[in-house]
Motif scaffolding. Sequence first.
Motif, PDB file in Angstrom:
ATOM      1  N   CYS A 231       0.808  -1.227   0.000  1.00 47.62           N
ATOM      2  CA  CYS A 231       0.000   0.000   0.000  1.00 47.62           C
ATOM      3  C   CYS A 231       0.837   1.272   0.000  1.00 47.62           C
ATOM      4  O   CYS A 231       0.358   2.323  -0.411  1.00 47.62           O
ATOM      5  CB  CYS A 231      -0.957  -0.022   1.181  1.00 47.62           C
ATOM      6  N   PHE A 232       2.062   1.176   0.485  1.00 51.17           N
ATOM      7  CA  PHE A 232       3.045   2.222   0.229  1.00 51.17           C
ATOM      8  C   PHE A 232       4.414   1.593   0.362  1.00 51.17           C
ATOM      9  O   PHE A 232       4.639   0.751   1.233  1.00 51.17           O
ATOM     10  CB  PHE A 232       2.930   3.418   1.184  1.00 51.17           C
ATOM     11  N   LEU A 246       7.575   9.028  -4.950  1.00 53.23           N
ATOM     12  CA  LEU A 246       6.492   9.990  -5.145  1.00 53.23           C
ATOM     13  C   LEU A 246       5.158   9.340  -5.464  1.00 53.23           C
ATOM     14  O   LEU A 246       4.131   9.750  -4.936  1.00 53.23           O
ATOM     15  CB  LEU A 246       6.876  10.988  -6.244  1.00 53.23           C
ATOM     16  N   ILE A 247       5.145   8.326  -6.331  1.00 56.87           N
ATOM     17  CA  ILE A 247       3.855   7.713  -6.683  1.00 56.87           C
ATOM     18  C   ILE A 247       3.751   6.288  -6.142  1.00 56.87           C
ATOM     19  O   ILE A 247       3.062   5.441  -6.714  1.00 56.87           O
ATOM     20  CB  ILE A 247       3.596   7.734  -8.205  1.00 56.87           C
ATOM     21  N   MET A 248       4.412   6.040  -5.005  1.00 51.42           N
ATOM     22  CA  MET A 248       4.379   4.688  -4.455  1.00 51.42           C
ATOM     23  C   MET A 248       3.051   4.311  -3.810  1.00 51.42           C
ATOM     24  O   MET A 248       2.880   3.197  -3.336  1.00 51.42           O
ATOM     25  CB  MET A 248       5.528   4.475  -3.485  1.00 51.42           C
ATOM     26  N   LYS A 249       2.082   5.227  -3.827  1.00 53.09           N
ATOM     27  CA  LYS A 249       0.726   4.815  -3.476  1.00 53.09           C
ATOM     28  C   LYS A 249       0.209   3.801  -4.487  1.00 53.09           C
ATOM     29  O   LYS A 249      -0.719   3.034  -4.198  1.00 53.09           O
ATOM     30  CB  LYS A 249      -0.217   6.016  -3.412  1.00 53.09           C
ATOM     31  N   LYS A 250       0.832   3.759  -5.686  1.00 50.10           N
ATOM     32  CA  LYS A 250       0.387   2.837  -6.725  1.00 50.10           C
ATOM     33  C   LYS A 250       0.984   1.441  -6.574  1.00 50.10           C
ATOM     34  O   LYS A 250       0.719   0.564  -7.391  1.00 50.10           O
ATOM     35  CB  LYS A 250       0.753   3.368  -8.113  1.00 50.10           C
ATOM     36  N   ASP A 251       1.774   1.204  -5.500  1.00 43.64           N
ATOM     37  CA  ASP A 251       2.459  -0.079  -5.400  1.00 43.64           C
ATOM     38  C   ASP A 251       1.510  -1.213  -5.004  1.00 43.64           C
ATOM     39  O   ASP A 251       1.926  -2.363  -4.920  1.00 43.64           O
ATOM     40  CB  ASP A 251       3.638   0.002  -4.427  1.00 43.64           C
ATOM     41  N   MET A 252       0.246  -0.883  -4.782  1.00 44.96           N
ATOM     42  CA  MET A 252      -0.770  -1.930  -4.609  1.00 44.96           C
ATOM     43  C   MET A 252      -1.577  -2.094  -5.898  1.00 44.96           C
ATOM     44  O   MET A 252      -2.684  -2.642  -5.903  1.00 44.96           O
ATOM     45  CB  MET A 252      -1.690  -1.611  -3.418  1.00 44.96           C
ATOM     46  N   GLY A 253      -0.997  -1.636  -7.009  1.00 49.31           N
ATOM     47  CA  GLY A 253      -1.694  -1.727  -8.295  1.00 49.31           C
ATOM     48  C   GLY A 253      -1.992  -3.155  -8.721  1.00 49.31           C
ATOM     49  O   GLY A 253      -2.990  -3.406  -9.404  1.00 49.31           O
ATOM     50  N   GLY A 254      -1.139  -4.101  -8.341  1.00 49.60           N
ATOM     51  CA  GLY A 254      -1.428  -5.498  -8.658  1.00 49.60           C
ATOM     52  C   GLY A 254      -2.693  -5.971  -7.967  1.00 49.60           C
ATOM     53  O   GLY A 254      -3.551  -6.618  -8.567  1.00 49.60           O
ATOM     54  N   ALA A 255      -2.819  -5.619  -6.684  1.00 47.10           N
ATOM     55  CA  ALA A 255      -4.025  -5.971  -5.930  1.00 47.10           C
ATOM     56  C   ALA A 255      -5.256  -5.299  -6.525  1.00 47.10           C
ATOM     57  O   ALA A 255      -6.317  -5.930  -6.677  1.00 47.10           O
ATOM     58  CB  ALA A 255      -3.860  -5.556  -4.469  1.00 47.10           C
ATOM     59  N   ALA A 256      -5.134  -4.013  -6.873  1.00 42.32           N
ATOM     60  CA  ALA A 256      -6.269  -3.276  -7.444  1.00 42.32           C
ATOM     61  C   ALA A 256      -6.737  -3.927  -8.736  1.00 42.32           C
ATOM     62  O   ALA A 256      -7.946  -4.071  -8.980  1.00 42.32           O
ATOM     63  CB  ALA A 256      -5.871  -1.822  -7.690  1.00 42.32           C
ATOM     64  N   ASN A 257      -5.795  -4.343  -9.559  1.00 42.39           N
ATOM     65  CA  ASN A 257      -6.166  -4.942 -10.839  1.00 42.39           C
ATOM     66  C   ASN A 257      -6.668  -6.366 -10.692  1.00 42.39           C
ATOM     67  O   ASN A 257      -7.507  -6.821 -11.468  1.00 42.39           O
ATOM     68  CB  ASN A 257      -4.988  -4.856 -11.813  1.00 42.39           C
ATOM     69  N   VAL A 258      -6.194  -7.072  -9.692  1.00 42.63           N
ATOM     70  CA  VAL A 258      -6.749  -8.396  -9.391  1.00 42.63           C
ATOM     71  C   VAL A 258      -8.207  -8.265  -8.936  1.00 42.63           C
ATOM     72  O   VAL A 258      -9.072  -9.057  -9.333  1.00 42.63           O
ATOM     73  CB  VAL A 258      -5.881  -9.111  -8.330  1.00 42.63           C
ATOM     74  N   LEU A 259      -8.501  -7.247  -8.130  1.00 47.97           N
ATOM     75  CA  LEU A 259      -9.890  -7.022  -7.712  1.00 47.97           C
ATOM     76  C   LEU A 259     -10.756  -6.616  -8.901  1.00 47.97           C
ATOM     77  O   LEU A 259     -11.918  -7.037  -9.007  1.00 47.97           O
ATOM     78  CB  LEU A 259      -9.948  -5.960  -6.608  1.00 47.97           C
TER      79      LEU A 259
END
Length: 460
Positions: A231-232, A246-259
Amino acid sequence: MHSAFETAATASAIPITFATKTTWPEISAALPAPAKAFAAANGFAAKPGAWLALPTKDGAIAQVIFGLEDDGATFRDLFRPGQLPGLLPPGTYRFANAPHDTRLAVLAFALGSYRFGRYRKNDAPKVTLVPPEGVDVADISRMAEAAALARDLINTPSNDMGPEELATAASDLATRFGAEFKCIIGEDLVQQNFPLIHAVGMASTRAPRLIDFSWGDPSHPKVTLVGKGVCFDTGGLDLKPSNGMLIMKKDMGGAANVLALALMVMDAKLKVRLRVLIPAVENAVAGNAFRPLDIFKSRKGPTVEIGNTDAEGRLVLADALAYADEEKPELLVDLGTLTGAARVALGPDLPPYYTNDETLALDVARCAKEQNDPLWRLPLWAPYDSWLDSKVANINNAPSGGFAGSITCALFLQRFVEAAKSWLHVDIYGWTPSAKPARPEGGECQAARAIYQLLSQRYG
């Protein structure tokens, strides 16, 4: 979510005419004289992405002309119509003629209607489209909703999207479709043998967890999705520089796309036994953070030496993949924002994927093209596997040298998968750095539509 479609106003919908530099002279010649003169006065030449609203006698919009690439162009952006929601005045529109690919144009229109509005007044376009005949609007709406879910989760800053909030989003999705949900939290990860997930997340005040839900008939083929949910990511003690964080809020992008993918699978009622696993952690810096050269035993058994604390995504995925593999699924898929090396090789728009299943590899490539969801195969190059060797443990998570970083990450993960019939690994970016047609700047849905297409064709 704002719907991009309107079905009740067909008669009053404003027509959108697609034109190219080649077709524009013929289209222009057929216009009424005042409209033709208006277009000429505006210097309209049907350049890709250019648009012009032609007026009626009373000043309303008679029709819109929108420029596309010529048929013979080196590159035709099939999502070019995704610009329209951000360009057009409020109203309801329809396609007056066919773009290069009508279904993808409709999908692009829906994807281009997205805006992230959690923290300020939502400026979503007040523009809707009457879908053309023959387009599966339900399927496109499903894809658009899934993309919005992934984008919303990624765009939400980490103060409001930690491991607990990610688990809540997964739980809400599971509840909506009647899936069985559970979550292993904090020290229970150690007790239930998920040491790598715990190690990465233990320094944060926000407890790490393993999100787990299952849906569908147990007699159907098992398809398991694993998503990286960091998540960060500070980088841990191998701290990232500020521009890298700076944009490491996106490091849960794998989880978001799996959902997002799970939403599409469940909403379409595909004939699969779906399982979703998301290791959700924050890679933080504290006195109890895991350190370079620490060694941990993985769930599967091999010991892992920490070559770099910033190669944490593969660690949490390793335990989750090993857990998924114990069930011997027919297809095991993992998505993660894993390596800068993938971006250096292929850029932000073209995630690499890996598999040793040649049929699966070909199917993924075809589905990616059909959905305009670009993916590019890279090899699980066996000669590089020895680069992961450690002198003091069974494997090192981040070999020195810096070569082939995305491939060595994939080879690391491969060590934890052996029973699944087929395995697919995708190293996504999950972010659009600058806006493109149908892709607003920010969090992005990558690989999910292509894999959904694959699953629909196999298990629809």
